[in-house]
Design a protein around this motif. Structure first.
Motif, PDB file in Angstrom:
ATOM      1  N   VAL A  13      -3.236  -1.156   1.237  1.00  0.00           N
ATOM      2  CA  VAL A  13      -4.521  -0.472   1.374  1.00  0.00           C
ATOM      3  C   VAL A  13      -4.432   0.922   0.773  1.00  0.00           C
ATOM      4  O   VAL A  13      -3.357   1.414   0.435  1.00  0.00           O
ATOM      5  N   GLU A  14      -5.583   1.580   0.678  1.00  0.00           N
ATOM      6  CA  GLU A  14      -5.611   2.948   0.151  1.00  0.00           C
ATOM      7  C   GLU A  14      -5.136   3.959   1.187  1.00  0.00           C
ATOM      8  O   GLU A  14      -4.492   4.949   0.846  1.00  0.00           O
ATOM      9  N   ALA A  19      -7.188   2.165   7.685  1.00  0.00           N
ATOM     10  CA  ALA A  19      -7.283   0.715   7.807  1.00  0.00           C
ATOM     11  C   ALA A  19      -6.801   0.238   9.166  1.00  0.00           C
ATOM     12  O   ALA A  19      -7.376  -0.687   9.756  1.00  0.00           O
ATOM     13  N   SER A  60       0.128   1.919   2.773  1.00  0.00           N
ATOM     14  CA  SER A  60      -0.478   2.620   1.638  1.00  0.00           C
ATOM     15  C   SER A  60       0.616   3.379   0.902  1.00  0.00           C
ATOM     16  O   SER A  60       1.573   3.868   1.497  1.00  0.00           O
ATOM     17  N   ALA A  68       2.485  -1.120  -3.445  1.00  0.00           N
ATOM     18  CA  ALA A  68       1.163  -1.045  -2.830  1.00  0.00           C
ATOM     19  C   ALA A  68       0.166  -0.346  -3.746  1.00  0.00           C
ATOM     20  O   ALA A  68      -1.009  -0.723  -3.812  1.00  0.00           O
ATOM     21  N   VAL A  72      -3.168  -2.260  -5.148  1.00  0.00           N
ATOM     22  CA  VAL A  72      -4.516  -1.767  -4.848  1.00  0.00           C
ATOM     23  C   VAL A  72      -5.267  -1.433  -6.124  1.00  0.00           C
ATOM     24  O   VAL A  72      -6.474  -1.683  -6.243  1.00  0.00           O
ATOM     25  N   GLN A  77      -7.892  -3.469  -1.920  1.00  0.00           N
ATOM     26  CA  GLN A  77      -7.112  -3.650  -0.708  1.00  0.00           C
ATOM     27  C   GLN A  77      -7.044  -5.137  -0.340  1.00  0.00           C
ATOM     28  O   GLN A  77      -8.019  -5.862  -0.486  1.00  0.00           O
ATOM     29  N   HIS A 314     -14.646  -5.603   2.314  1.00  0.00           N
ATOM     30  CA  HIS A 314     -13.785  -5.233   1.200  1.00  0.00           C
ATOM     31  C   HIS A 314     -14.622  -4.582   0.101  1.00  0.00           C
ATOM     32  O   HIS A 314     -15.759  -4.979  -0.150  1.00  0.00           O
TER      33      HIS A 314
END
Length: 356
Positions: A13-14, A19, A60, A68, A72, A77, A314
């Motif tokens: 994920v960012e 998240a 992240s 990651a 991304v 994500q 998303h």
């Protein structure tokens, strides 16, 4: 190779904290630990989430060269790692590579003697990897690089990951299933072609011996009009996990509670419920109750299953979640697969990006 179950799912994920808060607040996961540079993780921050037998690791990147960050940037994500619990991760890795798996990360032993964890990864599909995991103690720490603050898994409405749905490009379904059979020792247990109007998709289900690793693998039928599986492949930029299904023992309680927490579910046309009982036989729940909460019902020879699907939040309109309550059923009902396809199609037509 004896794959016991899904050990964990890692989401790339960012922002791991953001998240994790979403999964905690909406689905009732407990934050069980954190890791970063201070704990020895390299190039990332991670948050560990738990609920009964479900473990999620949300990661992240803090450096642009971390996997990651690359994931991304390409896919948005989503699920980057499906962890597989085995007795001996080093042996499972060697066996998988010998059978044709592409190695991603060689075996690494972490932690002191008596409390060791071994991780080793191979490629699964697209940019998703399978991480073999073995632990000296079954109830030991997730991994020493994560500082755990809570070990209680008893809270929450969801007991385990029932299955993962995987979308693959057209023409690759058969090969993907073959690789799971030959490399990982899974077996095909179900297949279906779903036709909705001018669109269609083909799906096959593969499982391990215990049934605690189940993958529904889906490809678009390119002889028909492009549809939602084509859109997933385009938006995700290749094969990936479309949805994660959480098993619950009481979906009729889980849906309203999740809705109160802010989860938005796909709706079902009222026509679906007309003659539902006549179509599938005794359900054990009044149809009016199912209609009120938009829950789908289907059956296989062993019993009934109740299901509902969330809207995708998303940024690309891809990853979403499912709640499933198995009341004897072991497989997947054709009517519900078609209803899901239609429901996702309605959402994508209404809101193609998945954003509010």
């Amino acid at each position: 190779m004896d794959i016991q179950s899904i050990d964990h799912i890692e989401l790339f994920v960012e922002d791991a904290e953001e998240a994790a808060v979403g999964l905690r607040d909406q689905f009732g996961f407990a934050v069980a630990g954190r890791g970063g540079a201070r704990t020895g993780l390299r190039g990332c921050d991670s948050v560990l989430l738990r609920q009964h037998d479900i473990t999620l690791l949300v990661t992240s990147a803090t450096r642009p060269d971390h996997r990651a960050a690359e994931y991304v940037e390409r896919h948005g994500q989503g699920v980057g790692v499906i962890g597989l619990r085995v007795d001996d991760a080093q042996a499972a890795f060697a066996e998988a590579v010998e059978r044709g798996a592409v190695p991603v990360a060689p075996p690494e032993t972490l932690g002191p003697a008596g409390d060791q964890v071994v991780f080793a990864s191979v490629s699964a599909f697209g940019d998703v990897e399978h991480r073999f995991v073995s632990r000296s103690r079954p109830d030991g720490p997730f991994v020493p690089l994560i500082e755990e603050t809570a070990r209680d898994r008893s809270g929450g409405l969801f007991t385990e990951i029932d299955h993962l749905a995987v979308c693959v490009p057209a023409g690759t379904l058969k090969e993907t299933v073959r690789r799971y059979e030959e490399i990982f020792g899974l077996r095909q247990t179900f297949e279906e072609q779903i036709v909705v109007g001018s669109q269609a998709m083909d799906s096959k289900v593969v499982q391990n011996g215990s049934g605690r690793l189940t993958l529904t693998i889906i490809e678009p039928d390119v002889t028909r009009a492009p549809g939602q599986i084509d859109r997933f492949i385009a938006a995700h930029d290749g094969a990936g996990v479309q949805h994660i299904a959480f098993l619950t023992e009481d979906i009729l309680a889980a849906v309203p509670e999740s809705a109160e927490r802010g989860v938005r579910f796909l709706t079902t046309p009222q026509s679906y419920y007309e003659a539902l009982g006549q179509r599938i036989g005794p359900i054990g729940v009044p149809v009016a109750v199912l209609r009120e909460v938009n829950v789908l019902a289907d059956r296989d020879p062993a019993g009934v299953m109740l299901q509902i699907f969330t809207e995708s939040q998303h940024e690309r309109g891809t990853l979403f979640y499912e709640l499933i309550d198995r009341r004897g059923a072991h497989t997947f009902g054709s009517n519900n697969i078609k209803a899901l396809y239609e429901a996702v199609d309605r959402q994508q037509t209404r809101n193609p990006t998945g954003r509010a």
